[in-house]
Structures are given as structure tokens and as C-alpha cells.
Design a protein around this motif. Structure first.
Motif, PDB file in Angstrom:
ATOM      1  N   SER A   1     -35.838 -33.246  44.357  1.00 18.85           N
ATOM      2  CA  SER A   1     -35.481 -32.081  43.296  1.00 18.85           C
ATOM      3  C   SER A   1     -34.334 -32.635  42.491  1.00 18.85           C
ATOM      4  N   LEU A   2     -34.251 -31.687  41.340  1.00 19.87           N
ATOM      5  CA  LEU A   2     -32.958 -32.223  40.358  1.00 19.87           C
ATOM      6  C   LEU A   2     -32.423 -30.652  39.946  1.00 19.87           C
ATOM      7  N   ARG A   3     -31.178 -30.544  39.980  1.00 19.33           N
ATOM      8  CA  ARG A   3     -30.533 -29.119  39.658  1.00 19.33           C
ATOM      9  C   ARG A   3     -29.989 -29.685  38.181  1.00 19.33           C
ATOM     10  N   VAL A   4     -30.158 -28.895  37.386  1.00 24.07           N
ATOM     11  CA  VAL A   4     -29.587 -29.021  35.805  1.00 24.07           C
ATOM     12  C   VAL A   4     -29.032 -27.928  35.533  1.00 24.07           C
ATOM     13  N   ALA A   5     -27.678 -27.884  35.118  1.00 28.00           N
ATOM     14  CA  ALA A   5     -27.084 -26.900  34.320  1.00 28.00           C
ATOM     15  C   ALA A   5     -27.038 -26.918  32.990  1.00 28.00           C
ATOM     16  N   LEU A   6     -27.500 -25.871  32.049  1.00 28.65           N
ATOM     17  CA  LEU A   6     -27.721 -26.140  30.773  1.00 28.65           C
ATOM     18  C   LEU A   6     -26.338 -25.193  30.094  1.00 28.65           C
ATOM     19  N   ALA A   7     -25.589 -25.825  29.228  1.00 32.48           N
ATOM     20  CA  ALA A   7     -24.478 -25.190  28.810  1.00 32.48           C
ATOM     21  C   ALA A   7     -24.399 -25.401  27.132  1.00 32.48           C
TER      22      ALA A   7
END
Length: 516
Positions: free
Chosen positions: A153-159
């Protein structure tokens, strides 16, 4: 596992609480390291913290900038300074794996960009710098998975969109707790606006930045936000710029106000802005500017799970249209021929399950007119109708395209349609427009819904629209993407609680997005 807090991570977070203070002048380092023979540097050279970015399976970029007087040009002597760096497998630096020395040069604002190679895929590392006996804060980073890794899995935060004057960067405190593998920042890292006496926090300086020193000072001010500094030190970032890093709504070498900025003056401003951008971002040497040009579009793969295509929607675009007919001109381009060909080739031949596109500006249609007719926002993809519609046609033949966007200071989650003029046309992808960190401040939610709710029937592809400040968080797996719209109670205070306002999902093999 995303969100898990290990003993090393707890140690790291505890230590990082004071990284911008006493740690910056600590004297401890590796045995036998000598101090520089020149005049000692001023105290506090690591005032801007540390960062990492653009992770590869075997490499990552480490960043810092020496700046003991950050709001006044940096305060460094006019000479190159050797900066030692170290990478370790643990937060206490008992298992070093790479080390070396880089030169912090005055012509690059004494910034340091170390492209560390020979690392192992899919694992966390800790890093730090030392200059003239002063020790930097410690940072944590992570390499991308092995190219052949299909699962996981890959956890990405978009800002995006963090206007210093509109509020504190409070959402980053929650982002730190959510522990993403990577942060994707899609534009408006700084704002070029003049100081305002009524702002929550006042911009430094006396006006807009135009020179290199002025842009350096503005970046240094933004870097001083403790929540932003902590998030930079906790995960690798993938960044690109939009307009406010230079000048609002500019296009190529055309400023927002060409009657007030001559072409030569604006080219000089671009040159300064891109130079300062490179100096303050954890990017590779491929992004070193060439005068008023900088190479920012690039792609990063995360195993066989996700390919991230990072766009540049400013340097190569045609000037904005000013009418509905003008927006339909087939000659208008957002990407330019070379970038468009690069994007489509990379997506059509992608080996990954998900094909992500980082676009600074909204791709789905925004019809601002209630009822019959259309009224578009010309600075976004709506102002480049022919190219956007052709891109939607290409998306129909691409595996699981998902667009991650900023700019609007709103959350706008949409289905991407083959033909936005036909509500019954096929859904070809999904788009998440990820609100803002601080820009717009705390909006009046009732006023927002009064203005925007009547537009929903004219935009049936919109799945969720909101005006809180925050960011989006994505857990990407082979079977789907689970997304959270995470919002802060307020950005008028430096510390405030955040929570998930909405949860959405994109299923693999089923274009579009739904609320859950």
C-alpha cells in the motif's frame, strides 16, 4: 503499516519538537570530524530545518539551507561551506549507511541538495547535516518500493495553497499524525502578495517579491512555520509549483498585468522566482533553473502499484482565454507539445495499477452559471477546452487514471467525463481537488453553500464539494483508493483539532469516485 508509530518514530517525533531551537547549534557529531578553518559561522545556520524528496527505490534527495539570518538574505558569508551529511537506518544514528560532504554555495543561497544513492527500496531512513560544528535537526525519509513489487500500500497526503497571511499551517499537525509515506504538494507554496496590516500573520518585506533576495526571504518566512517544518522532516515530498510562487495567473512569460510588468522585467522576475524555488525545495539537479526556465515535470513510480506524473501547467501554457469561444480555440495548450507527448506516452505504457496525475489546476469542468449556458473558470483546464477534452479521450484507454489537484481553495471531488457537455457520457477517471492548507482562511460555510449548492445540478459530475481548510489523504492499494478529506477546526490558531469530514473510494477498473 500507514499510521503505525514505532519506538524509533516516537523518539524522532519527541526529538523533533525542539529541532529548530537548541539542536541547530549542537556540537555533537561523528568522532574525529574537524571544524572548518575559516571564520566560524554564525549560530543557527539550520534555522530552516531539513527536508527530503523525490524518492526512488534506491535514492532520495536530502535538503537543507544554511541561513542564520533567514529573513535578511540568509546571513551567510560569501563563500562555499562544506556540509557533512549522514543517513542511518535508525533514529539514533547507530546504524549509519551513507555519509559524505556537500558544498553549500552562495550562488544557490547556501542550499544543499544531496542525491543519496545506494539505498534499499521501501524502507525508512533517518538523516542529518553538520556545518562548522553545528548539528541540524534530524529528518526521516522513505525510499520507493522495489520496481517489481506488485502489492502493498501507499499512503499519500495531497496539499496545496498555504497563504501565510490567511492563517496558520495547522493541518500539517494532523498530517504528521497520519504519517503518510509521501507528501504531494501541487502548488502555491508561497504567496507573492504584499504585507497586509489586517492579516492573521503578516508577510515579511514591504511589497511583492521581485528580486532573488526578496523571494529567498519570503520562502524563509514560510519555512519558519513549525508545523510545516515538522512535516518536511517526517516524510519525503514531491513538489511542483503553480502561479503564486511567481505571480498570480501568469502564463509562460506573460504576467498577470503586462501593462505594469514589461517582458524583460517579468523574465527577470521569473529567473529570480525559479532560482529561489529550487533553493528551497528537495528536488534533484535536473531542476536547476536555466534563467527563466526550470524543468519540473517528471514521473515517479512506486513499485507496480502507482505511477505519479507530475505536471507543469504554467511554463508552457498559452495565454488565458477571455471568452467562451476563446476557450474552445484548438490552438490553445496547457502543457505544450513536448510535455503532452511525455505524459501520454508515460501513461499508456505504464506498468502500474494506478496512473496518478499531479495537476496544479482543476481538470474537471466548473460551470459557474446556474441554469442554461456555461460560464467557465479560464485559468483552469476549462480555459483550454480542446486539449482537456482530447486528454479525456486518451484517459478512456489508460488504466485507472486519477488526477490530484490544488488551486481552488475548495475540496471538489469529481468524475472525469469523456464529454462534459453530455452528462450521459462515459466516466473516464476521477479527480480530487484538495482544498488549501491556509489560503482563504476560515470560510463562512453557510455563505459557501448558498453560493455553490445551486450550481450542483449544472455540474452532475461533482461528487463532493466543501470549503474547509485541510488536505486529502489517500490509501492506495491494488483493489482501490480510499480517500479522506481531512479538515481543521480553524487555521486562525496555530493548534487546532482535525478530523475526516468525508471518505470516498475509487475502485480499480471502475472509473469514477463515490462517497462511502
Amino acid at each position: 503499516m500507514p499510521g503505525a508509530v514505532s519506538r524509533d518514530r516516537r523518539h524522532f517525533l519527541t526529538a523533533s519538537a525542539a529541532v529548530l531551537g537548541a539542536a541547530a547549534s549542537a556540537q555533537l557529531w561523528l568522532p574525529g570530524t574537524a571544524r572548518a578553518a575559516e571564520t566560524p559561522l554564525p549560530d543557527g545556520v539550520f534555522s530552516l530545518g531539513v527536508a527530503s524528496g523525490d524518492p526512488l527505490p534506491d535514492a532520495v534527495v536530502l535538503w537543507t539551507r544554511l541561513a542564520p539570518d533567514p529573513l535578511n538574505g540568509g546571513g551567510m558569508p560569501d563563500r562555499a561551506v562544506p556540509v557533512e551529511w549522514e543517513v542511518s537506518e535508525d533514529a539514533r544514528f547507530r546504524k549509519p549507511v551513507r555519509r559524505g560532504t556537500a558544498q553549500a554555495r552562495p550562488e544557490y543561497g547556501h542550499s544543499v541538495h544531496v542525491d543519496v544513492r545506494g539505498l534499499r527500496p521501501g524502507r525508512a531512513y533517518w538523516y542529518r547535516f553538520r556545518a562548522d560544528g553545528q548539528l541540524s535537526p534530524a529528518g526521516r525519509t522513505r525510499t520507493a518500493p522495489h520496481p517489481a513489487q506488485a502489492g502493498g500500500s501507499l499512503r499519500v497526503a495531497l496539499a496545496s495553497c498555504q497563504n501565510w497571511q490567511n492563517g496558520y499551517f495547522t493541518p500539517y499537525a494532523d498530517m504528521l499524525d497520519q504519517d503518510p509515506d509521501v507528501v504531494l504538494f501541487v502548488g502555491d507554496y508561497i504567496y507573492e502578495s504584499s504585507p497586509s496590516a489586517t492579516a492573521v500573520r503578516r508577510h515579511e518585506g514591504t511589497g511583492e517579491p521581485y528580486t532573488l533576495v526578496q523571494y529567498r526571504n519570503r520562502y524563509a518566512q514560510y519555512r519558519s512555520d513549525p508545523h510545516l517544518a515538522a512535516m518536511h522532516a517526517n516524510a519525503p515530498w514531491v513538489v511542483t509549483f503553480d502561479d503564486h510562487e511567481v505571480d498570480n495567473d501568469f502564463a509562460g512569460e506573460i504576467p498577470q498585468d503586462p501593462d505594469k510588468q514589461t517582458h524583460d522585467a517579468f523574465v527577470a522576475r521569473l529567473t529570480a522566482a525559479y532560482q529561489a524555488y529550487y533553493e528551497h525545495m528537495p528536488v534533484r539537479a535536473t531542476a536547476i533553473p536555466d534563467g527563466p526556465h526550470i524543468r519540473m515535470y517528471r514521473r515517479l513510480d512506486f513499485g507496480r502499484l502507482a505511477r505519479l506524473n507530475v505536471l507543469d501547467t504554467r511554463q508552457f501554457r498559452s495565454n488565458q482565454a477571455t471568452s467562451q469561444e476563446g476557450a474552445k480555440d484548438p490552438a490553445l495548450t496547457m502543457l505544450g507539445a513536448a510535455q503532452k507527448e511525455w505524459l501520454l506516452r508515460g501513461m499508456h505504457h505504464s506498468p502500474t495499477r494506478w496512473n496518478l496525475v499531479a495537476s496544479q489546476i482543476m481538470m474537471a469542468e466548473t460551470d459557474l452559471k446556474v441554469g442554461e449556458g456555461k460560464l467557465w473558470y479560464y485559468d483552469a483546464w476549462d480555459g483550454y477546452q480542446a486539449e482537456r477534452n482530447a486528454l479525456m479521450g486518451e484517459f478512456a484507454g489508460i488504466r485507472n487514471p486519477v488526477v490530484l489537484t490544488g488551486d481552488r481553495h475548495l475540496t471538489m471531488v469529481s468524475d472525469l467525463k469523456a464529454d462534459f457537455a453530455d452528462p450521459e457520457s462515459a466516466v473516464v477517471g476521477a479527480e480530487f481537488v484538495g482544498t488549501s492548507i491556509a489560503s482563504g482562511g476560515d470560510q463562512d460555510q453557510a455563505a459557501f453553500h448558498k453560493e455553490w449548492d445551486p450550481r450542483m445540478p449544472d455540474n452532475p459530475h461533482w461528487k463532493f464539494v466543501d470549503a474547509h481548510r485541510g488536505y486529502h489523504l489517500f490509501d492506495i492499494r491494488r483493489d482501490g483508493i480510499d480517500a479522506q478529506v481531512r479538515v481543521a477546526e480553524t487555521v486562525l490558531e496555530p493548534d487546532a483539532a482535525s478530523a475526516a469530514l468525508a471518505r470516498l473510494r475509487v475502485e480499480a477498473g471502475d472509473p469514477g469516485v463515490r462517497l462511502v
